[in-house]
Each structure stands twice: as C-alpha cells, then as structure tokens.
Design a protein around this motif. Structure first.
Motif, PDB file in Angstrom:
ATOM      1  N   ALA A   1       3.991   2.987  -5.793  1.00  0.00           N
ATOM      2  CA  ALA A   1       3.470   2.056  -4.803  1.00  0.00           C
ATOM      3  C   ALA A   1       2.580   2.774  -3.795  1.00  0.00           C
ATOM      4  CB  ALA A   1       4.628   1.354  -4.096  1.00  0.00           C
ATOM      5  N   LYS A   2       2.981   3.967  -3.380  1.00  0.00           N
ATOM      6  CA  LYS A   2       2.212   4.721  -2.403  1.00  0.00           C
ATOM      7  C   LYS A   2       0.830   5.067  -2.956  1.00  0.00           C
ATOM      8  CE  LYS A   2       2.616   8.989   0.275  1.00  0.00           C
ATOM      9  NZ  LYS A   2       3.489  10.120   0.547  1.00  0.00           N
ATOM     10  N   GLN A   3       0.764   5.499  -4.208  1.00  0.00           N
ATOM     11  CA  GLN A   3      -0.507   5.846  -4.824  1.00  0.00           C
ATOM     12  C   GLN A   3      -1.378   4.607  -5.026  1.00  0.00           C
ATOM     13  OE1 GLN A   3       1.463   7.609  -8.099  1.00  0.00           O
ATOM     14  NE2 GLN A   3       1.173   9.707  -7.357  1.00  0.00           N
ATOM     15  N   ALA A   4      -0.775   3.482  -5.375  1.00  0.00           N
ATOM     16  CA  ALA A   4      -1.530   2.240  -5.520  1.00  0.00           C
ATOM     17  C   ALA A   4      -2.080   1.797  -4.161  1.00  0.00           C
ATOM     18  CB  ALA A   4      -0.652   1.147  -6.126  1.00  0.00           C
ATOM     19  N   GLY A   5      -1.319   2.022  -3.098  1.00  0.00           N
ATOM     20  CA  GLY A   5      -1.797   1.709  -1.754  1.00  0.00           C
ATOM     21  C   GLY A   5      -2.991   2.564  -1.372  1.00  0.00           C
TER      22      GLY A   5
ATOM     23  N   ARG B   1      10.256   5.629   3.378  1.00  0.00           N
ATOM     24  CA  ARG B   1       9.562   5.624   4.666  1.00  0.00           C
ATOM     25  C   ARG B   1       8.074   5.914   4.490  1.00  0.00           C
ATOM     26  NH1 ARG B   1      11.641   7.254  10.284  1.00  0.00           N
ATOM     27  NH2 ARG B   1      13.415   6.323   9.251  1.00  0.00           N
ATOM     28  N   SER B   2       7.723   6.934   3.716  1.00  0.00           N
ATOM     29  CA  SER B   2       6.305   7.255   3.529  1.00  0.00           C
ATOM     30  C   SER B   2       5.588   6.143   2.759  1.00  0.00           C
ATOM     31  CB  SER B   2       6.129   8.600   2.828  1.00  0.00           C
ATOM     32  OG  SER B   2       6.606   8.545   1.508  1.00  0.00           O
ATOM     33  N   ALA B   3       6.277   5.508   1.824  1.00  0.00           N
ATOM     34  CA  ALA B   3       5.653   4.415   1.066  1.00  0.00           C
ATOM     35  C   ALA B   3       5.377   3.220   1.968  1.00  0.00           C
ATOM     36  CB  ALA B   3       6.552   4.000  -0.098  1.00  0.00           C
ATOM     37  N   ILE B   4       6.328   2.857   2.803  1.00  0.00           N
ATOM     38  CA  ILE B   4       6.125   1.693   3.671  1.00  0.00           C
ATOM     39  C   ILE B   4       5.053   1.978   4.722  1.00  0.00           C
ATOM     40  CG2 ILE B   4       7.946   2.117   5.388  1.00  0.00           C
ATOM     41  CD1 ILE B   4       7.198  -1.288   3.938  1.00  0.00           C
TER      42      ILE B   4
ATOM     43  N   ALA C   1      -9.634  -4.084  -3.884  1.00  0.00           N
ATOM     44  CA  ALA C   1      -8.684  -3.518  -2.923  1.00  0.00           C
ATOM     45  C   ALA C   1      -7.518  -4.466  -2.693  1.00  0.00           C
ATOM     46  CB  ALA C   1      -9.381  -3.217  -1.604  1.00  0.00           C
ATOM     47  N   MET C   2      -7.800  -5.751  -2.597  1.00  0.00           N
ATOM     48  CA  MET C   2      -6.725  -6.721  -2.388  1.00  0.00           C
ATOM     49  C   MET C   2      -5.798  -6.811  -3.600  1.00  0.00           C
ATOM     50  SD  MET C   2      -8.585  -9.753  -0.309  1.00  0.00           S
ATOM     51  CE  MET C   2      -9.286  -9.459   1.300  1.00  0.00           C
ATOM     52  N   VAL C   3      -6.383  -6.740  -4.785  1.00  0.00           N
ATOM     53  CA  VAL C   3      -5.569  -6.749  -6.003  1.00  0.00           C
ATOM     54  C   VAL C   3      -4.691  -5.502  -6.059  1.00  0.00           C
ATOM     55  CG1 VAL C   3      -5.687  -6.571  -8.530  1.00  0.00           C
ATOM     56  CG2 VAL C   3      -7.100  -8.244  -7.326  1.00  0.00           C
ATOM     57  N   ALA C   4      -5.292  -4.338  -5.789  1.00  0.00           N
ATOM     58  CA  ALA C   4      -4.518  -3.089  -5.804  1.00  0.00           C
ATOM     59  C   ALA C   4      -3.442  -3.102  -4.726  1.00  0.00           C
ATOM     60  CB  ALA C   4      -5.444  -1.889  -5.615  1.00  0.00           C
ATOM     61  N   LEU C   5      -3.743  -3.651  -3.569  1.00  0.00           N
ATOM     62  CA  LEU C   5      -2.762  -3.724  -2.488  1.00  0.00           C
ATOM     63  C   LEU C   5      -1.611  -4.666  -2.851  1.00  0.00           C
ATOM     64  CD1 LEU C   5      -2.082  -2.775   0.355  1.00  0.00           C
ATOM     65  CD2 LEU C   5      -3.375  -4.715   1.229  1.00  0.00           C
ATOM     66  N   THR C   6      -1.919  -5.798  -3.446  1.00  0.00           N
ATOM     67  CA  THR C   6      -0.874  -6.723  -3.902  1.00  0.00           C
ATOM     68  C   THR C   6       0.006  -6.056  -4.944  1.00  0.00           C
ATOM     69  OG1 THR C   6      -2.337  -8.600  -3.469  1.00  0.00           O
ATOM     70  CG2 THR C   6      -0.468  -8.997  -4.927  1.00  0.00           C
ATOM     71  N   TRP C   7      -0.634  -5.330  -5.848  1.00  0.00           N
ATOM     72  CA  TRP C   7       0.113  -4.617  -6.882  1.00  0.00           C
ATOM     73  C   TRP C   7       1.016  -3.547  -6.252  1.00  0.00           C
ATOM     74  CZ3 TRP C   7      -1.839   0.098  -9.771  1.00  0.00           C
ATOM     75  CH2 TRP C   7      -1.003   0.416 -10.843  1.00  0.00           C
ATOM     76  N   ALA C   8       0.502  -2.837  -5.253  1.00  0.00           N
ATOM     77  CA  ALA C   8       1.283  -1.794  -4.577  1.00  0.00           C
ATOM     78  C   ALA C   8       2.500  -2.395  -3.876  1.00  0.00           C
ATOM     79  CB  ALA C   8       0.408  -1.046  -3.565  1.00  0.00           C
ATOM     80  N   TRP C   9       2.301  -3.498  -3.158  1.00  0.00           N
ATOM     81  CA  TRP C   9       3.443  -4.150  -2.489  1.00  0.00           C
ATOM     82  C   TRP C   9       4.462  -4.651  -3.514  1.00  0.00           C
ATOM     83  CZ3 TRP C   9       5.239  -3.741   2.167  1.00  0.00           C
ATOM     84  CH2 TRP C   9       4.395  -3.428   3.225  1.00  0.00           C
ATOM     85  N   ALA C  10       3.981  -5.205  -4.622  1.00  0.00           N
ATOM     86  CA  ALA C  10       4.901  -5.692  -5.662  1.00  0.00           C
ATOM     87  C   ALA C  10       5.709  -4.536  -6.240  1.00  0.00           C
ATOM     88  CB  ALA C  10       4.118  -6.410  -6.758  1.00  0.00           C
ATOM     89  N   LYS C  11       5.062  -3.407  -6.504  1.00  0.00           N
ATOM     90  CA  LYS C  11       5.777  -2.230  -7.030  1.00  0.00           C
ATOM     91  C   LYS C  11       6.816  -1.747  -6.028  1.00  0.00           C
ATOM     92  CE  LYS C  11       3.933   0.992  -9.599  1.00  0.00           C
ATOM     93  NZ  LYS C  11       4.742   0.795 -10.755  1.00  0.00           N
ATOM     94  N   TYR C  12       6.434  -1.692  -4.765  1.00  0.00           N
ATOM     95  CA  TYR C  12       7.356  -1.235  -3.725  1.00  0.00           C
ATOM     96  C   TYR C  12       8.572  -2.168  -3.634  1.00  0.00           C
ATOM     97  CZ  TYR C  12       9.394  -0.434   0.848  1.00  0.00           C
ATOM     98  OH  TYR C  12      10.275  -0.192   1.865  1.00  0.00           O
TER      99      TYR C  12
END
Length: 188
Positions: free
Chosen positions: A3-7, A76-79, A47-58
């Motif tokens: 998730a962090k890398q996707a963010g 903590r670092s991911a959030i 960016a919005m797609v990648a961000l949605t994907w990152a939040w979903a993974k997290y």
C-alpha cells in the motif's frame, strides 16, 4: 506492491502534470511541457486510481491482521504515506480544476495604457493548468520591452503589457509559440 509503494506511485503520477513541466523548463526543454500538459487529466486520473488501489490494499491488509489478531507491520508509515499522498493528489487535482472554475476574463484585446505601454490579449491553445502557464510566462519575460503578464489556463489567454517601441505583438506570439503552445493574435 504494498500500500505504501502504491501511495508513492499515486503521488508521482499526481505531481507529474504540475512538476514535470517545471522540470522541463528548468532544463531547457519547455516544449515538452506542452506534451505533459495536454495529458494532465490522464496523470490525475491515474493518480486517483493508484491512490484508491493503495487505500484498498491497506484496508484489506489491516482487516486480515485484525481478523488474525496480529500486529500489522509498518502500519504507521503506511497510513502517514497514504494521508500525505491523498493530500498531494487532491492538491494537484485542485490546481488543475481551479483554473477552469476560477479563471477570470482578462482586459480587452488590444489597448494603449496611459503610461505609454500597450496591452494585447493573445489566445494560447494548449493551456490546461497552472503548470502550463509557467513556460509561457518564462518565454515572455525574456523579451526586451516586456513589462507585465497575466496568463490564464481557464480562459486560454495571455494578457501582455509591453513597450511598443521595443517589441510588438508578433514577437510576443513567436515567443509563446517557441514553448510549443499555439498562440495567435485576436482578429481586429
């Protein structure tokens, strides 16, 4: 991909349309800014797609860890990364949208000012966001006789104040065209 890398990928995509043209102007390849600017919405949507994907993974990983009663490593670092990335993507999207929503209409097409200066409004095709305005300003500031400018992606115009004894509207148009954007003088 975590998730962090996707963010981080979302932050890179979201900033490409605004920071990319600035970097290209800085290294002297301002015409490349037009290419990036013409596809800025693809970068923002990506960016919005990648961000949605990152939040979903997290959230998926957090749910699994909560269900198994395990600590989530790097939570903590991911959030923090995802929150900062979300703010950046919203900010860069806002820069693009604000030019369409809040773009003001410049003064009249061509006029003489009381202090001996002239003003001309030049149509500039290809302006799409605040970052696209920067190469146009940069090119016009290099012209002898240039005194002031107002560039608007919302109205796709550049309003230029200049000294008519040192330059003319055709030189201003040529300077804008050298950036890769298509400028034209208004029909009289």
């Amino acid at each position: 991909m975590k998730a962090k890398q996707a963010g981080i990928l979302a932050a890179i995509l979201g900033s490409t349309c605004c920071i990319g043209p600035l970097l290209l102007v800085a290294i002297g390849v301002g015409s490349g800014a037009v290419f990036i600017g013409s596809y800025h919405w693809f970068f923002i949507i990506g960016a919005m797609v990648a961000l949605t994907w990152a939040w979903a993974k997290y959230l998926r990983e957090k749910t699994v860890c909560d269900r198994e009663h395990k600590a989530m490593g790097g939570q903590r670092s991911a959030i923090v990364t995802l929150l900062i990335t979300t703010a950046l993507v919203i900010g860069f999207a806002g820069l693009n949208i604000s030019r369409y929503v809040f773009g003001s209409v410049p003064p009249g097409a061509e006029s003489r000012l009381p202090n001996g200066l002239s003003r001309v409004v030049v149509s500039v095709d290809g302006l799409s966001c605040v970052a696209c305005e920067i190469p146009v300003r940069h090119a016009l500031r290099r012209i002898d006789g240039f005194k002031g400018i107002y560039v608007s992606a919302g109205t796709k115009t550049a309003t230029v104040e200049y000294e008519p004894v040192k330059t003319n509207p055709e030189q201003l148009v040529a300077a804008i065209n050298s950036t890769g954007y298509r400028a034209s003088l208004p029909n009289k």
